[in-house]
Enzyme design. Structure first.
Site, PDB file in Angstrom:
ATOM      1  N   CYS A  60      -7.460  -0.666 -31.670  1.00  0.00           N
ATOM      2  CA  CYS A  60      -8.764  -0.135 -32.072  1.00  0.00           C
ATOM      3  C   CYS A  60      -9.719  -0.039 -30.895  1.00  0.00           C
ATOM      4  CB  CYS A  60      -9.365  -0.930 -33.216  1.00  0.00           C
ATOM      5  SG  CYS A  60      -9.435  -2.660 -32.870  1.00  0.00           S
ATOM      6  N   GLU A  61      -9.291   0.725 -29.927  1.00  0.00           N
ATOM      7  CA  GLU A  61     -10.075   1.164 -28.781  1.00  0.00           C
ATOM      8  C   GLU A  61      -9.531   2.564 -28.545  1.00  0.00           C
ATOM      9  OE1 GLU A  61     -11.783  -0.861 -26.265  1.00  0.00           O
ATOM     10  OE2 GLU A  61     -11.363  -2.849 -27.093  1.00  0.00           O
TER      11      GLU A  61
ATOM     12  N   GLY B  78       0.833  -1.197   0.000  1.00  0.00           N
ATOM     13  CA  GLY B  78       0.000   0.000   0.000  1.00  0.00           C
ATOM     14  C   GLY B  78       0.865   1.244   0.000  1.00  0.00           C
TER      15      GLY B  78
ATOM     16  N   ARG C  72      -2.539   0.332 -17.550  1.00  0.00           N
ATOM     17  CA  ARG C  72      -2.944   1.127 -16.375  1.00  0.00           C
ATOM     18  C   ARG C  72      -3.696   2.417 -16.705  1.00  0.00           C
ATOM     19  NH1 ARG C  72      -0.312   3.163 -12.784  1.00  0.00           N
ATOM     20  NH2 ARG C  72      -1.327   2.385 -10.932  1.00  0.00           N
TER      21      ARG C  72
ATOM     22  N   TYR D 264      -7.135   1.895 -14.848  1.00  0.00           N
ATOM     23  CA  TYR D 264      -7.224   2.591 -13.558  1.00  0.00           C
ATOM     24  C   TYR D 264      -7.282   4.106 -13.722  1.00  0.00           C
ATOM     25  CZ  TYR D 264      -5.255  -1.874 -11.890  1.00  0.00           C
ATOM     26  OH  TYR D 264      -5.002  -3.192 -11.625  1.00  0.00           O
TER      27      TYR D 264
ATOM     28  N   GLU E 215       5.046  -6.383   1.849  1.00  0.00           N
ATOM     29  CA  GLU E 215       5.023  -6.954   0.492  1.00  0.00           C
ATOM     30  C   GLU E 215       4.942  -5.861  -0.554  1.00  0.00           C
ATOM     31  OE1 GLU E 215       1.285  -8.844   0.790  1.00  0.00           O
ATOM     32  OE2 GLU E 215       2.026 -10.534   1.909  1.00  0.00           O
ATOM     33  N   PRO E 216       5.968  -5.050  -0.688  1.00  0.00           N
ATOM     34  CA  PRO E 216       5.904  -3.965  -1.667  1.00  0.00           C
ATOM     35  C   PRO E 216       6.042  -4.477  -3.102  1.00  0.00           C
ATOM     36  CG  PRO E 216       8.081  -4.058  -0.679  1.00  0.00           C
ATOM     37  CD  PRO E 216       7.250  -5.085   0.043  1.00  0.00           C
ATOM     38  N   GLY E 217       5.222  -3.952  -3.979  1.00  0.00           N
ATOM     39  CA  GLY E 217       5.373  -4.215  -5.409  1.00  0.00           C
ATOM     40  C   GLY E 217       5.829  -2.921  -6.072  1.00  0.00           C
TER      41      GLY E 217
ATOM     42  N   TYR F 125       3.384  -3.227 -13.005  1.00  0.00           N
ATOM     43  CA  TYR F 125       2.126  -3.489 -13.706  1.00  0.00           C
ATOM     44  C   TYR F 125       2.132  -2.949 -15.136  1.00  0.00           C
ATOM     45  CZ  TYR F 125       1.171  -4.266  -8.820  1.00  0.00           C
ATOM     46  OH  TYR F 125       1.264  -4.712  -7.531  1.00  0.00           O
TER      47      TYR F 125
HETATM   48  C1  LIG Z   1      -0.647  -6.623  -5.235  1.00  0.00           C
HETATM   49  C2  LIG Z   1      -0.289  -7.029  -3.884  1.00  0.00           C
HETATM   50  C3  LIG Z   1       0.777  -6.400  -3.222  1.00  0.00           C
HETATM   51  C4  LIG Z   1       1.585  -5.276  -3.836  1.00  0.00           C
HETATM   52  O1  LIG Z   1       0.880  -4.074  -3.987  1.00  0.00           O
HETATM   53  P1  LIG Z   1       1.656  -2.768  -4.500  1.00  0.00           P
HETATM   54  O2  LIG Z   1       0.624  -1.709  -4.512  1.00  0.00           O
HETATM   55  O3  LIG Z   1       2.191  -3.035  -5.859  1.00  0.00           O
HETATM   56  O4  LIG Z   1       2.758  -2.475  -3.543  1.00  0.00           O
HETATM   57  C5  LIG Z   1       1.111  -6.885  -1.962  1.00  0.00           C
HETATM   58  N1  LIG Z   1       0.432  -7.894  -1.380  1.00  0.00           N
HETATM   59  C6  LIG Z   1      -0.602  -8.522  -1.986  1.00  0.00           C
HETATM   60  C7  LIG Z   1      -1.297  -9.640  -1.309  1.00  0.00           C
HETATM   61  C8  LIG Z   1      -0.998  -8.097  -3.253  1.00  0.00           C
HETATM   62  O5  LIG Z   1      -2.032  -8.707  -3.841  1.00  0.00           O
END
Ligand SMILES: *Cc1c(COP(=O)(O)O)cnc(C)c1O
Length: 410
Positions: free
Chosen positions: A337-338, A227, A307, A311, A268-270, A365
């Site tokens: 073609c959108e 988050g 995205r 979003y 869990e950072p993405g 993403y």
């Molecule tokens: C997608 C996801 C994340 C990563 O979210 P980010 O906004 O990219 O940091 C972490 N944990 C879980 C379970 C997720 O589904």
């Protein structure tokens, strides 16, 4: 990315040079930036045993996985395929958290067989898990604290209607199942959504988890998900990780004292690790003046970067080929073609046919959500590492589109 005297560059390599060598469209990732992001976040939680499990759905190229493994990261995976990519990249199974939703019990059994850390987010699955394994295989439980983080329903997963996690109000029910089947719960997890802006909101969620923890005696870790909000455009409000880090460390230490054991603190950072490390390079095919605007049409679109359409996300765009040109207003659109608008009414240095545009925040993403819509081929990926640009994924070709198709007698 920085603007040097030779033009826009990533890790000391010019984007123009990369576009020339590898052609476009191409995703470019900056290894140094990913490493810096990892340590910035990790250092924000000094004082407790913190572990970052990279949420690899953001970007799964195995070189990026290896890069983060080398820094000491673990992985958060949402499918058995992601977990297998992680194993392929060299992660130990016990460094990989498996956090699926709505998968078959067979997939969970496969994850147990691989030795992954299992995160359960449904009561009936917990029951099956207990019946199958008793206390021989530990599991983590994903709770839904019903905390609304941010306002975007696409990416908020902790609120009341969410399909994710077991409601915090059902802890007594969880407890009954755990006791009856002698399940070893070694972790509690929450992932409230994709925007932590406010330390107070986050800490309220944490508090609920601390409260729930009293029901489980064998915890080894608490996982607060992700988050962390990153900057997509000037003026964006982002997560102040040092501020939030200090507050969480304080509250976590107090909790551990109360609990009587020093647990590990997981995140869990993405996006936070990879978003700003990626640039997506595209070429301008047409510059089209209409009665209302000027369109810059590029050799890509929602098939490669979803995205903006999915979003309504803002991705900053610059003209790599003409950094000193006069600024004009353009809408940058794709070739699908959108109405795949990558950027509305953007101020760009004058755009000419053939120019290379760089679309920012493309590390998270981007490629991982790309498709073959319109039977277009997915782009190449390049990693700038140690001052050199490495091809880390080939551009697809037509054979790839035909590979799994079976021609029958017609
Ligand atoms: C997608 C996801 C994340 C990563 O979210 P980010 O906004 O990219 O940091 C972490 N944990 C879980 C379970 C997720 O589904």
């Amino acid at each position: 990315m920085e603007l040097t005297k030779d033009g826009y560059a990533v890790g000391g390599v010019t984007l123009q040079g990369i576009a020339k060598k590898f052609e476009t469209p191409v995703y470019v990732y900056d290894a140094d930036q990913i490493i810096a992001n990892y340590h910035e976040l990790k250092n924000a939680f000094t004082g407790v045993e913190v572990k970052l499990k990279y949420a690899c759905k953001a970007l799964t190229n195995i070189n990026v996985l290896k890069l983060l493994k080398n820094e000491g990261a673990g992985l958060d995976t949402v499918s058995i395929e992601e977990a297998k990519l992680g194993l392929h990249a060299g992660f130990e199974p016990n460094e990989i958290l498996f956090t699926p939703n709505s998968v078959s019990f067979e997939e969970i059994k496969e994850a147990v067989k691989l030795g992954l850390i299992i995160n359960i987010d449904e009561l009936s699955i917990l029951e099956r898990f207990g019946n199958e394994y008793g206390n021989t295989v530990p599991c983590c439980i994903r709770l839904n604290p019903h905390i609304m983080a941010g306002g975007n329903t696409h990416i908020s997963v902790g609120h009341i209607d969410s399909k994710f996690g077991i409601s915090i109000y059902q802890v007594p029910h969880i407890k009954r199942i755990v006791d009856a089947l002698n399940i070893n719960v070694n972790g509690l997890h929450m992932h409230t959504g994709s925007d932590i802006l406010d330390a107070e909101v986050f800490l309220r969620g944490a508090q609920l988890l601390y409260e729930a923890a009293k029901s489980f005696a064998n915890l080894e870790f608490m996982d607060f998900g992700s988050g962390f909000k990153v900057k997509y455009k000037e003026g964006d409000i982002t997560t102040d990780v040092n501020d939030i880090g200090a507050k969480i460390v304080d509250s976590f230490k107090a909790f551990c004292k109360d609990y009587g054991k020093n647990l590990e603190l997981w995140f869990e950072p993405g996006k936070y690790l990879v978003s700003n490390a990626g640039q997506f390079l595209v070429s301008v095919n047409v510059v089209k003046q209409t009665t209302s605007t000027v369109f810059a049409g590029v050799n890509s679109g929602q098939n490669h970067l979803l995205r903006p359409m999915m979003y309504d996300a803002y991705h900053h765009i610059v003209n790599v080929s003409n950094p000193k040109g006069t600024e004009r207003i353009y809408s940058v659109v794709g070739y699908i073609c959108e109405s795949d608008t990558l950027g509305y009414d953007r101020r760009l240095n004058e755009v000419r046919v053939g120019d290379i545009l760089a679309i920012g925040n493309a590390g998270a993403y981007g490629f991982s959500m790309s498709s073959n819509y319109n039977s277009r081929l997915r782009p190449a990926e390049v990693l700038v590492y140690n001052g050199k640009a490495h091809l880390i994924r080939k551009r697809e070709n037509l054979e790839y589109l035909l590979e799994n198709q079976i021609e029958i007698e017609l």
